[in-house]
Scaffold this motif. Structure first.
Motif, PDB file in Angstrom:
ATOM      1  N   LEU A 127     -29.416 -30.753  32.517  1.00 53.26           N
ATOM      2  CA  LEU A 127     -29.047 -31.144  31.147  1.00 53.26           C
ATOM      3  C   LEU A 127     -29.474 -30.079  30.143  1.00 53.26           C
ATOM      4  CD1 LEU A 127     -27.991 -33.399  29.164  1.00 53.26           C
ATOM      5  CD2 LEU A 127     -30.381 -34.081  28.957  1.00 53.26           C
ATOM      6  N   ILE A 128     -30.681 -29.582  30.276  1.00 51.39           N
ATOM      7  CA  ILE A 128     -31.174 -28.529  29.384  1.00 51.39           C
ATOM      8  C   ILE A 128     -30.249 -27.316  29.440  1.00 51.39           C
ATOM      9  CG2 ILE A 128     -33.038 -26.843  29.067  1.00 51.39           C
ATOM     10  CD1 ILE A 128     -34.986 -29.086  30.016  1.00 51.39           C
ATOM     11  N   ASP A 129     -29.849 -26.939  30.638  1.00 52.58           N
ATOM     12  CA  ASP A 129     -28.975 -25.771  30.781  1.00 52.58           C
ATOM     13  C   ASP A 129     -27.590 -26.012  30.199  1.00 52.58           C
ATOM     14  OD1 ASP A 129     -31.078 -24.461  31.909  1.00 52.58           O
ATOM     15  OD2 ASP A 129     -30.209 -24.272  33.912  1.00 52.58           O
ATOM     16  N   PHE A 130     -27.070 -27.220  30.365  1.00 51.44           N
ATOM     17  CA  PHE A 130     -25.782 -27.538  29.733  1.00 51.44           C
ATOM     18  C   PHE A 130     -25.894 -27.342  28.218  1.00 51.44           C
ATOM     19  CE2 PHE A 130     -24.948 -31.010  33.201  1.00 51.44           C
ATOM     20  CZ  PHE A 130     -24.773 -30.021  34.161  1.00 51.44           C
ATOM     21  N   ASP A 131     -27.022 -27.757  27.659  1.00 54.17           N
ATOM     22  CA  ASP A 131     -27.242 -27.687  26.212  1.00 54.17           C
ATOM     23  C   ASP A 131     -27.333 -26.236  25.726  1.00 54.17           C
ATOM     24  OD1 ASP A 131     -27.643 -28.835  23.677  1.00 54.17           O
ATOM     25  OD2 ASP A 131     -29.818 -28.910  23.930  1.00 54.17           O
ATOM     26  N   LEU A 132     -27.885 -25.366  26.554  1.00 53.86           N
ATOM     27  CA  LEU A 132     -28.146 -23.981  26.127  1.00 53.86           C
ATOM     28  C   LEU A 132     -27.077 -22.981  26.567  1.00 53.86           C
ATOM     29  CD1 LEU A 132     -32.003 -23.588  26.704  1.00 53.86           C
ATOM     30  CD2 LEU A 132     -30.790 -24.186  24.602  1.00 53.86           C
ATOM     31  N   LYS A 133     -26.063 -23.441  27.257  1.00 58.27           N
ATOM     32  CA  LYS A 133     -25.051 -22.510  27.776  1.00 58.27           C
ATOM     33  C   LYS A 133     -24.396 -21.690  26.666  1.00 58.27           C
ATOM     34  CE  LYS A 133     -21.037 -22.309  30.857  1.00 58.27           C
ATOM     35  NZ  LYS A 133     -19.891 -22.015  29.991  1.00 58.27           N
ATOM     36  N   ILE A 134     -24.342 -22.224  25.467  1.00 58.02           N
ATOM     37  CA  ILE A 134     -23.779 -21.525  24.307  1.00 58.02           C
ATOM     38  C   ILE A 134     -24.443 -20.162  24.107  1.00 58.02           C
ATOM     39  CG2 ILE A 134     -25.405 -22.677  22.713  1.00 58.02           C
ATOM     40  CD1 ILE A 134     -21.765 -21.704  21.875  1.00 58.02           C
ATOM     41  N   LEU A 135     -25.705 -20.030  24.494  1.00 61.12           N
ATOM     42  CA  LEU A 135     -26.445 -18.783  24.285  1.00 61.12           C
ATOM     43  C   LEU A 135     -25.871 -17.622  25.081  1.00 61.12           C
ATOM     44  CD1 LEU A 135     -30.127 -20.142  24.405  1.00 61.12           C
ATOM     45  CD2 LEU A 135     -28.731 -19.675  22.371  1.00 61.12           C
ATOM     46  N   ALA A 136     -25.075 -17.927  26.083  1.00 60.64           N
ATOM     47  CA  ALA A 136     -24.514 -16.883  26.947  1.00 60.64           C
ATOM     48  C   ALA A 136     -23.029 -16.637  26.719  1.00 60.64           C
ATOM     49  CB  ALA A 136     -24.761 -17.237  28.413  1.00 60.64           C
ATOM     50  N   ARG A 137     -22.518 -17.110  25.609  1.00 60.59           N
ATOM     51  CA  ARG A 137     -21.102 -16.877  25.290  1.00 60.59           C
ATOM     52  C   ARG A 137     -20.865 -15.404  24.960  1.00 60.59           C
ATOM     53  NH1 ARG A 137     -18.324 -21.534  23.145  1.00 60.59           N
ATOM     54  NH2 ARG A 137     -18.621 -23.183  24.683  1.00 60.59           N
ATOM     55  N   ASP A 138     -19.607 -15.002  24.957  1.00 63.26           N
ATOM     56  CA  ASP A 138     -19.262 -13.664  24.467  1.00 63.26           C
ATOM     57  C   ASP A 138     -19.735 -13.538  23.024  1.00 63.26           C
ATOM     58  OD1 ASP A 138     -18.128 -12.989  26.857  1.00 63.26           O
ATOM     59  OD2 ASP A 138     -16.078 -13.501  26.255  1.00 63.26           O
TER      60      ASP A 138
END
Length: 204
Positions: A127-138
């Protein structure tokens, strides 16, 4: 993806009546649609649900995790520091007794999205990783993200906001890892660190 359909299916599966599910969706949609929500809105929830669907087979308690996704930012005020706790309390308040559910897991999972620290329960790490995935966008998409966050904190002038944001971002870099699962570390850790370093350079 039809977010409303996904939500009502989940509630039906865990024991809600159809009318209850519809009412809870209306409340949820309203909460995430306030004008003040530039990032913590239904688009963010949709992104997380897409992550959930991709990795659902990795989860021991998928229903609990999906429920936590929908409610983790239910209450969000940029001036408050207890949004996750209040959201967790609200999420539990709508779960009546005949719901077959690990309520403690839901509560702990939502609260964990405040500090984003490694958890002994692997479902919470997902869940934490789903929440933070935005940090790795282009970078272009990442830039939109941090501009949306700035709008949510617009009550604060730059001389207060910039050091506070930089401090929060540096906290991510000081940890051994940003992401909590091996899968997300492998795919996204390097990109997220580069994005964060670049944003910090713009703030200082």
């Amino acid at each position: 993806m039809n977010l409303k359909q996904k939500f009502t299916e989940l509630l039906t599966n865990i024991g809600f009546e159809e009318k209850e599910s519809q009412r809870n969706w209306s409340d949820l949609e309203k909460a995430y649609s306030w004008k003040s929500r530039h990032y913590h809105n239904l688009t963010h929830i949709r992104d997380m649900v897409e992550c959930f669907e991709k990795y659902a087979d990795q989860l021991q308690f998928p229903n609990e995790v999906l429920f936590a996704v929908f409610y983790h930012d239910y209450i969000y005020k940029s001036s408050k520091k207890d949004n996750e706790l209040k959201s967790a309390e609200f999420a539990l308040s709508i779960l009546h007794e005949n719901i077959s559910f690990d309520k403690q897991l839901v509560f702990d999972a939502i609260c964990a999205t405040q500090q984003h620290q490694h958890n002994a329960i692997e479902d919470i790490n997902w869940l934490i990783d789903f929440d933070l995935k935005i940090l790795a966008r282009d970078w272009n998409e990442y830039q939109i993200y941090f501009e949306q966050i700035r709008k949510e904190y617009r009550i604060y002038p730059d001389f207060l906001y910039k050091p506070g944001r930089a401090k929060a971002l540096k906290h991510f870099l000081e940890n051994d890892f940003i992401f909590q699962t091996d899968e997300f570390r492998h795919l996204y850790e390097e990109k997220a660190r580069k994005n964060i370093e670049k944003e910090i350079s713009l703030l200082t």
